[in-house]
Design an enzyme around this catalytic site. Structure first.
Site, PDB file in Angstrom:
ATOM      1  CB  VAL A  59      55.822 -12.270 -88.325  1.00 35.50           C
ATOM      2  CG1 VAL A  59      56.392 -11.678 -89.331  1.00 35.50           C
ATOM      3  CG2 VAL A  59      56.931 -11.623 -87.213  1.00 35.50           C
TER       4      VAL A  59
ATOM      5  CD  GLU B 170      66.306  -8.144 -97.077  1.00 35.35           C
ATOM      6  OE1 GLU B 170      66.366  -8.369 -98.135  1.00 35.35           O
ATOM      7  OE2 GLU B 170      67.044  -7.953 -96.137  1.00 35.35           O
TER       8      GLU B 170
ATOM      9  CD  GLU C  35      62.740 -14.558 -82.035  1.00 34.35           C
ATOM     10  OE1 GLU C  35      62.191 -15.730 -82.418  1.00 34.35           O
ATOM     11  OE2 GLU C  35      62.812 -13.449 -82.694  1.00 34.35           O
TER      12      GLU C  35
ATOM     13  CE  LYS D  70      67.235 -10.932 -85.989  1.00 35.63           C
ATOM     14  NZ  LYS D  70      67.009 -10.192 -84.884  1.00 35.63           N
TER      15      LYS D  70
HETATM   16  N1  LIG Z   1      58.239 -10.858 -83.782  1.00 33.18           N
HETATM   17  C1  LIG Z   1      59.334 -10.008 -84.280  1.00 33.18           C
HETATM   18  O1  LIG Z   1      59.420  -8.924 -84.206  1.00 33.18           O
HETATM   19  C2  LIG Z   1      60.074 -10.876 -85.358  1.00 33.18           C
HETATM   20  C3  LIG Z   1      61.113 -10.179 -86.223  1.00 33.18           C
HETATM   21  C4  LIG Z   1      61.750 -10.769 -87.326  1.00 33.18           C
HETATM   22  C5  LIG Z   1      61.500 -12.239 -87.397  1.00 33.18           C
HETATM   23  N2  LIG Z   1      60.845 -12.787 -86.687  1.00 33.18           N
HETATM   24  C6  LIG Z   1      60.517 -14.358 -86.754  1.00 33.18           C
HETATM   25  O2  LIG Z   1      59.059 -14.619 -87.330  1.00 33.18           O
HETATM   26  C7  LIG Z   1      58.732 -15.916 -86.955  1.00 33.18           C
HETATM   27  C8  LIG Z   1      57.408 -15.899 -86.238  1.00 33.18           C
HETATM   28  O3  LIG Z   1      57.719 -14.974 -85.210  1.00 33.18           O
HETATM   29  P1  LIG Z   1      56.443 -14.420 -84.421  1.00 33.18           P
HETATM   30  O4  LIG Z   1      57.144 -13.287 -83.307  1.00 33.18           O
HETATM   31  O5  LIG Z   1      55.191 -13.790 -85.194  1.00 33.18           O
HETATM   32  O6  LIG Z   1      56.179 -15.537 -83.327  1.00 33.18           O
HETATM   33  P2  LIG Z   1      54.568 -15.725 -82.476  1.00 33.18           P
HETATM   34  O7  LIG Z   1      53.923 -14.434 -82.204  1.00 33.18           O
HETATM   35  O8  LIG Z   1      55.013 -16.428 -81.208  1.00 33.18           O
HETATM   36  O9  LIG Z   1      53.649 -16.509 -83.152  1.00 33.18           O
HETATM   37  C9  LIG Z   1      53.991 -17.805 -83.824  1.00 33.18           C
HETATM   38  C10 LIG Z   1      53.009 -18.396 -84.612  1.00 33.18           C
HETATM   39  O10 LIG Z   1      53.559 -19.689 -84.996  1.00 33.18           O
HETATM   40  C11 LIG Z   1      52.336 -20.787 -84.948  1.00 33.18           C
HETATM   41  N3  LIG Z   1      52.958 -22.022 -84.924  1.00 33.18           N
HETATM   42  C12 LIG Z   1      53.806 -22.464 -83.927  1.00 33.18           C
HETATM   43  N4  LIG Z   1      54.306 -23.732 -84.184  1.00 33.18           N
HETATM   44  C13 LIG Z   1      53.288 -24.126 -85.172  1.00 33.18           C
HETATM   45  C14 LIG Z   1      53.253 -25.390 -85.931  1.00 33.18           C
HETATM   46  N5  LIG Z   1      53.971 -26.512 -85.713  1.00 33.18           N
HETATM   47  N6  LIG Z   1      52.443 -25.426 -87.113  1.00 33.18           N
HETATM   48  C15 LIG Z   1      51.732 -24.301 -87.103  1.00 33.18           C
HETATM   49  N7  LIG Z   1      51.855 -23.304 -86.919  1.00 33.18           N
HETATM   50  C16 LIG Z   1      52.431 -22.939 -85.724  1.00 33.18           C
HETATM   51  C17 LIG Z   1      51.567 -20.257 -83.700  1.00 33.18           C
HETATM   52  O11 LIG Z   1      50.477 -20.827 -83.810  1.00 33.18           O
HETATM   53  P3  LIG Z   1      49.076 -20.412 -82.631  1.00 33.18           P
HETATM   54  O12 LIG Z   1      48.712 -19.178 -83.158  1.00 33.18           O
HETATM   55  O13 LIG Z   1      48.127 -21.494 -82.825  1.00 33.18           O
HETATM   56  O14 LIG Z   1      49.866 -20.478 -81.359  1.00 33.18           O
HETATM   57  C18 LIG Z   1      51.659 -18.962 -83.850  1.00 33.18           C
HETATM   58  O15 LIG Z   1      50.601 -18.284 -84.883  1.00 33.18           O
HETATM   59  C19 LIG Z   1      59.863 -16.029 -86.081  1.00 33.18           C
HETATM   60  O16 LIG Z   1      60.980 -17.125 -86.729  1.00 33.18           O
HETATM   61  C20 LIG Z   1      60.726 -15.063 -85.585  1.00 33.18           C
HETATM   62  O17 LIG Z   1      62.091 -15.565 -85.546  1.00 33.18           O
HETATM   63  C21 LIG Z   1      59.977 -12.210 -85.725  1.00 33.18           C
END
Ligand SMILES: NC(=O)c1ccc[n+]([C@@H]2O[C@H](COP(=O)([O-])OP(=O)(O)OC[C@H]3O[C@@H](n4cnc5c(N)ncnc54)[C@H](OP(=O)(O)O)[C@@H]3O)[C@@H](O)[C@H]2O)c1
Length: 400
Positions: A16, A122, A183, A198
């Site tokens: 994201v 949102e 996730e 959600k």
């Molecule tokens: N993916 C989707 O389609 C989607 C849709 C709606 C909502 N969301 C929500 O959006 C959020 C992010 O999801 P994502 O899919 O982007 O996850 P992701 O691809 O796994 O990325 C997670 C990011 O968080 C960073 N991170 C984890 N722990 C951290 C900490 N303690 N301090 C600083 N950075 C930290 C990671 O750092 P590193 O890069 O260093 O590993 C990585 O950059 C979640 O809450 C998810 O539920 C996701």
């Protein structure tokens, strides 16, 4: 705050975070600077210069020039610490973290009021579908009978692949993960937790109740078999994971997450792959249907950008249904007709239902269709995790 002065401190640069970065860079009409990005893994290769990153959250939280924190990490506990620190220090926040919001809903609402700050989320429910702001602004005075839909892109992708292409569950789930829909921990998706979080967030805006997610029954798709898909197909139905919240009387609501049979004349039938869809039924607006991508970096990033933009003109949620206080009770005393596929007679008896048996692929499959009370399902929730059964809400209305 004026548009030109928006200085963003961002947490997370994953699916994201990078999606938002792309969306912001392509959006010519909106000016915002990402001052700093906090991430966790020091060894990871980044696609932009390392000078943009920090590994110390205080570099953002203690920077007075940053007036908006955008939280996009996959660790709900750490996200809560970051978001509450930011709100308490007077910074507005945009987040996509449904686990954090659902688990600390009331506390986060109280913090916004106490510190006169705004938390927008949102993207946390339905990703690109703007359902929260719609409920806040369009449905603020509507008599909303119910809301149901598809709110999890991963399970919808898996179910679509199983139904349309006969792909096995495990293979379809791996594909969903590879495409960035799942996730970090996919059990959150397939067991129905994500859809429930959600649903709880949506319930806060639809009816003004900040439910404890533990009080809401959820059941996912991880126990689905090829037999269940075949059963549905033979009857011209699809199986979708459908969260539901609705009124049982003037001041009371019920809610749950269950797989549901959907016939081809229904809106949700053609909501496939990572798409989400939400149906609202209300006294005056009647039925409305919202659809859009429910997962993926760019789709989710666009919802985050919309919140960033809304923040720049001072928008905050007023939690209007909570202020009105029309709905004050939550009940699980609600009858549902279900399809139960099972192998052990002992399991069937727990539901108090009579049986039908059928052979498929030379294995004996048993199923039954009957009426149960939601409270019964809730009381079986721990056992259900290890039971070789699959439950689907038939969606038929039950006479009370
Ligand atoms: N993916 C989707 O389609 C989607 C849709 C709606 C909502 N969301 C929500 O959006 C959020 C992010 O999801 P994502 O899919 O982007 O996850 P992701 O691809 O796994 O990325 C997670 C990011 O968080 C960073 N991170 C984890 N722990 C951290 C900490 N303690 N301090 C600083 N950075 C930290 C990671 O750092 P590193 O890069 O260093 O590993 C990585 O950059 C979640 O809450 C998810 O539920 C996701």
């Amino acid at each position: 705050m004026t548009r030109g002065k928006l200085k963003i401190g961002m947490f997370g640069y994953g699916c994201v975070g990078q999606g938002l970065h792309d969306v912001l860079n392509s959006s010519s009409g909106f000016k915002a600077d990402i001052v700093r990005i906090c991430v966790k893994d020091r060894t990871k290769k980044r696609r932009i210069p390392m000078s943009n990153f920090t590994f110390d959250k205080d570099d953002i939280l203690n920077d007075p020039s940053i007036n908006l924190v955008v939280e996009l990490i996959d660790d709900a506990d750490e996200a809560f610490r970051i978001v509450t620190t930011a709100l308490k220090s007077g910074k507005n926040v945009v987040s996509a973290n449904k686990v954090m919001v659902a688990k600390h809903f009331k506390e986060l609402v109280d913090l916004q009021n106490k510190h006169h700050v705004s938390l927008l989320y949102e993207a946390s429910a339905g990703a690109s579908i703007t359902i929260i702001r719609n409920l806040e602004e369009y449905y603020d005075n509507e008599l909303l009978h119910s809301l149901r839909g598809i709110l999890n892109g991963t399970t919808n992708y898996v179910l679509t692949k199983m139904h349309n292409e006969g792909i096995e569950y495990d293979v379809a789930l791996k594909e969903a993960q590879a495409k960035g829909f799942a996730e970090s921990d996919p059990t959150l998706d397939v067991e129905g937790w994500d859809a429930k979080y959600k649903l709880c967030i949506i319930t806060g805006h639809a009816y003004g109740l900040f439910l404890d997610p533990d009080e809401v029954f959820h059941y996912g798709i991880n126990r689905i078999s090829a037999f269940d898909i075949r059963y549905a197909k033979e009857k011209g139905l699809k199986i979708k994971l459908v969260p539901y919240v609705g009124k049982t009387c003037e001041n009371t609501i019920t809610s749950f997450v269950l797989p549901r049979f959907i016939s081809s004349d229904k809106y949700l039938y053609n909501v496939d792959n990572e798409y989400n869809g939400v149906i609202t039924e209300a006294a005056f607006a009647d039925k409305q249907f919202f659809s859009g991508k429910g997962a993926g970096g760019h789709a989710t990033g666009s919802a985050v950008l919309s919140d960033i933009s809304a923040n720049s003109y001072g928008y905050k949620y007023e939690y209007k249904k909570h202020q009105q206080g029309t709905v004050s009770n939550y009940t699980r005393n609600f009858k549902l007709e279900i399809y139960l596929r099972y192998s052990n007679e002992k399991d069937r008896k727990l539901f108090g239902l009579k049986d039908v048996s059928e052979y498929f692929s030379s294995k004996l499959y048993k199923y039954v269709i009957g009426v149960v009370n939601l409270e019964t399902l809730y009381s079986l929730r721990e056992q259900l995790r290890n039971m070789d059964v699959f439950i689907v809400n038939t969606g038929r209305k039950i006479n009370k």
